[in-house]
Write a protein that holds these residues in place. Structure first.
Motif, PDB file in Angstrom:
ATOM      1  N   ASP A   6       0.833  -1.206   0.000  1.00 33.68           N
ATOM      2  CA  ASP A   6       0.000   0.000   0.000  1.00 33.68           C
ATOM      3  C   ASP A   6       0.866   1.253   0.000  1.00 33.68           C
ATOM      4  OD1 ASP A   6      -2.344  -1.516   0.036  1.00 33.68           O
ATOM      5  OD2 ASP A   6      -2.483  -1.453   2.229  1.00 33.68           O
ATOM      6  N   LYS A   7       1.891   1.246   0.836  1.00 30.23           N
ATOM      7  CA  LYS A   7       2.805   2.393   0.906  1.00 30.23           C
ATOM      8  C   LYS A   7       3.531   2.586  -0.417  1.00 30.23           C
ATOM      9  CE  LYS A   7       3.649   1.934   5.848  1.00 30.23           C
ATOM     10  NZ  LYS A   7       4.627   1.564   6.865  1.00 30.23           N
ATOM     11  N   LEU A   8       3.996   1.475  -0.989  1.00 27.36           N
ATOM     12  CA  LEU A   8       4.732   1.550  -2.242  1.00 27.36           C
ATOM     13  C   LEU A   8       3.832   2.035  -3.377  1.00 27.36           C
ATOM     14  CD1 LEU A   8       7.391   1.125  -3.679  1.00 27.36           C
ATOM     15  CD2 LEU A   8       6.790  -1.284  -3.976  1.00 27.36           C
ATOM     16  N   ILE A   9       2.602   1.567  -3.405  1.00 32.72           N
ATOM     17  CA  ILE A   9       1.648   2.016  -4.425  1.00 32.72           C
ATOM     18  C   ILE A   9       1.414   3.520  -4.306  1.00 32.72           C
ATOM     19  CG2 ILE A   9      -0.769   1.890  -5.174  1.00 32.72           C
ATOM     20  CD1 ILE A   9      -0.619  -1.158  -4.478  1.00 32.72           C
ATOM     21  N   GLN A  10       1.218   4.007  -3.080  1.00 27.97           N
ATOM     22  CA  GLN A  10       1.003   5.437  -2.882  1.00 27.97           C
ATOM     23  C   GLN A  10       2.223   6.246  -3.332  1.00 27.97           C
ATOM     24  OE1 GLN A  10      -1.916   6.772  -2.249  1.00 27.97           O
ATOM     25  NE2 GLN A  10      -2.681   4.678  -2.200  1.00 27.97           N
ATOM     26  N   ALA A  42      -0.059  -5.059  -9.484  1.00 31.01           N
ATOM     27  CA  ALA A  42      -0.137  -6.467  -9.880  1.00 31.01           C
ATOM     28  C   ALA A  42       0.627  -7.347  -8.897  1.00 31.01           C
ATOM     29  CB  ALA A  42       0.408  -6.651 -11.294  1.00 31.01           C
ATOM     30  N   ALA A  43       1.799  -6.899  -8.483  1.00 27.69           N
ATOM     31  CA  ALA A  43       2.589  -7.667  -7.509  1.00 27.69           C
ATOM     32  C   ALA A  43       1.834  -7.803  -6.195  1.00 27.69           C
ATOM     33  CB  ALA A  43       3.936  -6.994  -7.278  1.00 27.69           C
ATOM     34  N   ALA A  44       1.176  -6.737  -5.772  1.00 23.76           N
ATOM     35  CA  ALA A  44       0.392  -6.782  -4.534  1.00 23.76           C
ATOM     36  C   ALA A  44      -0.767  -7.757  -4.672  1.00 23.76           C
ATOM     37  CB  ALA A  44      -0.120  -5.387  -4.187  1.00 23.76           C
ATOM     38  N   SER A  45      -1.393  -7.755  -5.827  1.00 20.83           N
ATOM     39  CA  SER A  45      -2.515  -8.658  -6.066  1.00 20.83           C
ATOM     40  C   SER A  45      -2.063 -10.113  -6.040  1.00 20.83           C
ATOM     41  CB  SER A  45      -3.164  -8.343  -7.413  1.00 20.83           C
ATOM     42  OG  SER A  45      -4.193  -9.250  -7.702  1.00 20.83           O
TER      43      SER A  45
END
Length: 75
Positions: A6-10, A42-45
């Motif tokens: 989540d942090k990386l996506i933000q 995608a990696a998070a998913s």
């Protein structure tokens, strides 16, 4: 609870917005920045999918760790 993803996506989204504001929405740099956001998403998913895949015994043992079927014997 906020995960590392989540942090990386933000962070990636903020960086993509900044890059697009500097280089323009139609620039190659902007497209590449948003591609990076999609890759992290995608990696998070995929990481979430891996955690969710439990067979029926694993699911049962997660709910009933004291059950005889769930005992773990070590040599």
């Amino acid at each position: 609870m906020t995960t590392n993803y989540d942090k990386l996506i933000q962070q990636e989204k903020a960086e993509a917005k900044e890059i697009c504001s500097i280089n323009g929405d139609g620039s190659a740099q902007c497209a590449a920045a948003w591609d990076a956001v999609e890759e992290v998403q995608a990696a998070a998913s995929h990481a979430g999918d891996k955690e969710k895949k439990m067979n029926s015994l694993q699911s049962y043992c997660a709910d009933n760790p004291e059950a005889a079927e769930c005992r773990i014997y070590e040599d």
